[in-house]
Each structure stands twice: as C-alpha cells, then as structure tokens.
Scaffold this active site. Sequence first.
Site, PDB file in Angstrom:
ATOM      1  CB  CYS A   1      47.268  17.611  -6.182  1.00  0.00           C
ATOM      2  SG  CYS A   1      45.848  16.545  -5.965  1.00  0.00           S
TER       3      CYS A   1
ATOM      4  CD  GLU B   1      36.396  19.425  -3.720  1.00  0.00           C
ATOM      5  OE1 GLU B   1      35.252  19.284  -4.158  1.00  0.00           O
ATOM      6  OE2 GLU B   1      36.692  20.304  -2.880  1.00  0.00           O
TER       7      GLU B   1
ATOM      8  CE  LYS C   1      42.694  20.967  -8.064  1.00  0.00           C
ATOM      9  NZ  LYS C   1      42.639  21.138  -6.634  1.00  0.00           N
TER      10      LYS C   1
HETATM   11  P1  NAD Z   1      42.173   8.172  -5.815  1.00  0.00           P
HETATM   12  O1  NAD Z   1      43.165   7.389  -6.572  1.00  0.00           O
HETATM   13  O2  NAD Z   1      42.212   8.198  -4.327  1.00  0.00           O
HETATM   14  O3  NAD Z   1      40.692   7.682  -6.213  1.00  0.00           O
HETATM   15  C1  NAD Z   1      40.268   7.429  -7.520  1.00  0.00           C
HETATM   16  C2  NAD Z   1      39.349   6.209  -7.496  1.00  0.00           C
HETATM   17  O4  NAD Z   1      38.757   6.066  -8.779  1.00  0.00           O
HETATM   18  C3  NAD Z   1      40.077   4.889  -7.202  1.00  0.00           C
HETATM   19  O5  NAD Z   1      39.520   4.287  -6.051  1.00  0.00           O
HETATM   20  C4  NAD Z   1      39.823   4.043  -8.465  1.00  0.00           C
HETATM   21  O6  NAD Z   1      39.638   2.680  -8.183  1.00  0.00           O
HETATM   22  C5  NAD Z   1      38.562   4.676  -9.004  1.00  0.00           C
HETATM   23  N1  NAD Z   1      38.348   4.445 -10.426  1.00  0.00           N
HETATM   24  C6  NAD Z   1      39.216   4.633 -11.447  1.00  0.00           C
HETATM   25  N2  NAD Z   1      38.626   4.341 -12.615  1.00  0.00           N
HETATM   26  C7  NAD Z   1      37.356   3.964 -12.344  1.00  0.00           C
HETATM   27  C8  NAD Z   1      36.252   3.559 -13.140  1.00  0.00           C
HETATM   28  N3  NAD Z   1      36.331   3.506 -14.481  1.00  0.00           N
HETATM   29  N4  NAD Z   1      35.090   3.207 -12.527  1.00  0.00           N
HETATM   30  C9  NAD Z   1      35.002   3.273 -11.182  1.00  0.00           C
HETATM   31  N5  NAD Z   1      36.013   3.672 -10.367  1.00  0.00           N
HETATM   32  C10 NAD Z   1      37.178   4.016 -10.946  1.00  0.00           C
HETATM   33  O7  NAD Z   1      42.247   9.649  -6.398  1.00  0.00           O
HETATM   34  P2  NAD Z   1      41.863  11.014  -5.645  1.00  0.00           P
HETATM   35  O8  NAD Z   1      42.988  11.476  -4.771  1.00  0.00           O
HETATM   36  O9  NAD Z   1      40.490  10.888  -5.082  1.00  0.00           O
HETATM   37  O10 NAD Z   1      41.826  12.013  -6.889  1.00  0.00           O
HETATM   38  C11 NAD Z   1      40.778  11.971  -7.839  1.00  0.00           C
HETATM   39  C12 NAD Z   1      40.903  13.198  -8.720  1.00  0.00           C
HETATM   40  O11 NAD Z   1      40.729  14.386  -7.933  1.00  0.00           O
HETATM   41  C13 NAD Z   1      42.262  13.340  -9.403  1.00  0.00           C
HETATM   42  O12 NAD Z   1      42.062  13.883 -10.680  1.00  0.00           O
HETATM   43  C14 NAD Z   1      42.988  14.345  -8.522  1.00  0.00           C
HETATM   44  O13 NAD Z   1      43.943  15.086  -9.230  1.00  0.00           O
HETATM   45  C15 NAD Z   1      41.855  15.255  -8.087  1.00  0.00           C
HETATM   46  N6  NAD Z   1      42.075  15.942  -6.817  1.00  0.00           N
HETATM   47  C16 NAD Z   1      42.689  15.311  -5.777  1.00  0.00           C
HETATM   48  C17 NAD Z   1      42.845  15.974  -4.561  1.00  0.00           C
HETATM   49  C18 NAD Z   1      43.519  15.306  -3.389  1.00  0.00           C
HETATM   50  O14 NAD Z   1      43.854  15.999  -2.434  1.00  0.00           O
HETATM   51  N7  NAD Z   1      43.713  13.990  -3.407  1.00  0.00           N
HETATM   52  C19 NAD Z   1      42.360  17.282  -4.402  1.00  0.00           C
HETATM   53  C20 NAD Z   1      41.723  17.884  -5.472  1.00  0.00           C
HETATM   54  C21 NAD Z   1      41.570  17.210  -6.679  1.00  0.00           C
END
Ligand code: NAD
Length: 468
Positions: free
Chosen positions: A275, A160, A219
């Site tokens: 990130c 993403e 990414k």
């Molecule tokens: P986040 O911590 O906001 O959300 C992750 C969610 O996953 C949490 O709510 C957690 O409870 C849930 N989770 C974890 N293990 C689980 C399981 N086994 N079953 C069900 N739910 C589970 O994280 P985010 O910011 O959304 O980032 C997610 C991924 O996307 C990461 O790898 C991050 O590097 C990537 N990413 C983030 C961004 C950003 O701007 N935040 C942008 C691009 C990519």
Amino acid sequence: MSIKSICCIGAGYVGGPTCAVIAYKCHDIKVTIVDLNQARIDAWNSDKLPIYEPGLEEVVMARRGKNLFFTTDVDKGIQEADLIFVSVNTPTKKSGLGAGMAADLAYIEAATRRIAQVSKSSKIVVEKSTVPCRTAQSMRTILDANCTENIRFDILSNPEFLAEGTAIKDLMNPDRVLIGALQTPEGIKAQNALVSVYNHWVPIDRCITTNLWSSELSKLAANAMLAQRISSINALSAICEATGADVDEVAYACGRDSRLGSKFLKASVGFGGSCFQKDILNLVYLSTQLNLPEVAAYWKQVVDMNEYQKKRFVQRIISTLFNTITNKKIAVLGFAFKKDTGDTRESAAITLIKDFIQEHARVAIYDPKVEHEQIMMDLTEPGVLDNRKQVEQHVQICGSAMEAADGADALIICTEWDEFKDTNLDYSQIYEKMHKPAFLFDGRLILDAPKLRGMGFKVQVIGKTELA
Ligand code: NAD
C-alpha cells in the site's frame, strides 16, 4: 433501509478479513465473499486459509457456512446482495502511460461492469479498494451505461484502514470507520445504511461521514502521512549514523511531544507492503494530473527516501564486509514486509537480496511464515532477477534461523519477527556456527546490540553507531 445481504468482490487481504468480521459481528446479515480466483476461494473454504493473520481463523471458522460464504459465483453473489463491497486489487500500472505511478483501475472497472450487467435490483456499491480521488465518478458512468434494468445504484466510499498483521484487532476495534457519500438525500440514505451495519459493533462517534471525494482522498492522505513519518525518521537515522546520535533516543525524545506522538517513529531498513508506495505514487500521479508539480515532488520524496534507505543499508553492509561480498554467505532473517504476516509485496528483503545476488553473494533466507515457493516467485519476478537458475544458484531457503546462519559471514535482520529477538533466539549458538568475524546487521532495531557485541558479534544497527 436495512441491509440483509452483503457481497464482497475480492477475497484478498482486505475483502476476506473485513467481511469475515462483518459476518462475525452481524449474524442477521448474510455475507458472501466472491473472487474469480478458484484456488483462493478453495483455500478460504479449507482448513488452511489463504492468508495468515492472527485471530482470522477463529473468526472465519465461527461463521463459515452460517452467514459467511466464499464462492466463485460472482454473479449470484451480486444479484443476492443489497450492498456490494468492491475490494479488488488496485496495483500500480506496470506498463503504458503512467506506468510506475498511476493506479491500474482495470479490476475496479471489470467488477463495476459486472455489477451493472447482472444486477436485477437496486444496490449500494461501496468502494472498499483504495482508489484515486474521483473514481466514484467513473464507476457511476460505467454503472449507468451498462445496466438495462430500471434500478438504482448508490455509490459510497468506505476505505479500509486495517494494517496487515493486526487486521482482526483493527477491524474489531477501529480508530474510525470512514464513509463518504454524495450529499444528496439518496446518498445520505445509503451512507446511513452502511453506518448501521458498522454500528453493530463500532460506536457511532467512530463512524465518520464525509462527502465522497474527501473519503477517497483521506485514504491516500493517511497512508502518505504514515509513510512520510517513516521516511522522516529514516532520513534522521542517516544523520544519527554519521554523528553518534541514537535514532531510538531521537525518536523517543520527539515522540514525547504530544503534538507528534510516539507511533510510527521506528527507523528501519525501509517500509514495504502493497500500500504505502502504491498509494503515494497514486497521490503523486493525481497531483501531476491536476497540474500541481510541486505537490507531486513533495510526496515523491517520501518514496525516494525509502529507496535510498534500502540502498544505504546495502552499502553499509558491503563496506563493513571489507568492500566485497563476492562468494560470501549472507543470512537474511525475515522475508515478509513486516512481522505477523506472510505478505511479501514490496518487502525490503526483496530489494536487499537482489542487490546481494548482483554483488555475487550467496544468500540464505529464513522466514517463519513465507512459503518457499513465494520467495522464489518474488525473486524471479520480471525486473527483479529474471533468471530462476541464477536465483537457485545463489539462494538457499532455510527452515530455521540456525540453518541460515550456518557458515554465514553476516546475518541481516530484515523483518522484526519476535522469534528473531535476542531473548528468543540462541545467538550464542548462532555465533558459534558463523564465519568469523561474525557480522550482524539489525535493520529493524530489535536487538540488544551491546549484549550481542559481548558475545563476539560485530553489530551494526540502523540509525546507530559506536561513535557515541
Ligand atoms: P488482493 O490482491 O489480496 O485481493 C484482491 C482480490 O480481488 C484478488 O483475490 C483478485 O482475484 C480479486 N479480483 C480482482 N478482480 C476481480 C473481479 N473482477 N471479480 C472478482 N474478484 C476479483 O488485494 P488486497 O490486499 O485485498 O487489496 C484490495 C484493495 O484494498 C486494494 O485497493 C488495496 O490498496 C486496498 N487496501 C489494502 C490493504 C492491505 O493491507 N492489503 C489495506 C487497506 C486497503
């Protein structure tokens, strides 16, 4: 193969907005977002969504209960889906081998195991989380070893690229969508199925298809290069402050070169967010594991420069305030890592405030979107300031910029919220309320420094000096 039902594991900053937009754009697809965190799911099902993003509420409210669902029933979500996004957190490891560098893939592993254990029909499993290159191989092994049904799993990588603060805009009109697959007939079939989902609204020429490993690495590479530009301009900002060059003018002059372009050349107190640092450290760790120490050292410098920039800013503040901030009141405007988000992960404000407290200053904080309790949690997290009492003694969380500025010796712009611009905030009233001399430090280059100097402020700006 046409996708009728999607499950997203992880209702966070990425899974929530991304899959809400898919539901918004694809009424023929049922989208279920699952998470183990009951409070988060309850918030997604309420009037107050768990994250703030411009435009998100409209998208969620338009489709929730129709083809968009939020639930903690992870197993049912998995079982019903043709395609599963794995969008769980992949933080930097806090302890053990690789601590502080390697990505902690425990959540990816747990989600993958669950998919294998409960699936009763074939699935396309999509890495949405940012992961080290070749993670799909580990997922393949976990899926094969834990599934007793005679079913197929195809793994895709679809990282993403949304930026917090503009997530909905980015998702509605992405520069590109990247989908990596194994270059086998089955892999390519799965890749095409996901392309058709995005093709509901993303033109086909913006859907890039690659092999799995290129997609995973792209990414990390994209985030590393974005952060590298920030560290480059920040390194130049130090030279500007020492010479009388103006970092805005330098950035403009460089950015007019069409080979460079003008974006991401804004000097600042340093980048934050969940990130950039994590993904570069991930790349550093990967390079080290691959026995490429020079490559690791090259990327590590981007993170080191970011740390240096924060320290340099703190040092400049202290030396300007006559070399001591003991018992002085420092008003910090902005706590989120950037504007238009309530996210505070790795925010530069946290590092600065910690340093101010350790120098015995009193700190007043105001942010328009970050909850008070979140600020306290961030400042008392182990490794920041462990002692909540110490934080409570030194920190005042305010309901407005004016309240924070009342009696302050210095005002620090940490986040570039529009409401902090001199066209939106009454700086002459702020000046009246502050101790004199009233110092103003712009860590985000959003203020008209000459105008504010005209009001009486002593203004210092990143990458600028009055030498010129
Ligand atoms: P986040 O911590 O906001 O959300 C992750 C969610 O996953 C949490 O709510 C957690 O409870 C849930 N989770 C974890 N293990 C689980 C399981 N086994 N079953 C069900 N739910 C589970 O994280 P985010 O910011 O959304 O980032 C997610 C991924 O996307 C990461 O790898 C991050 O590097 C990537 N990413 C983030 C961004 C950003 O701007 N935040 C942008 C691009 C990519």
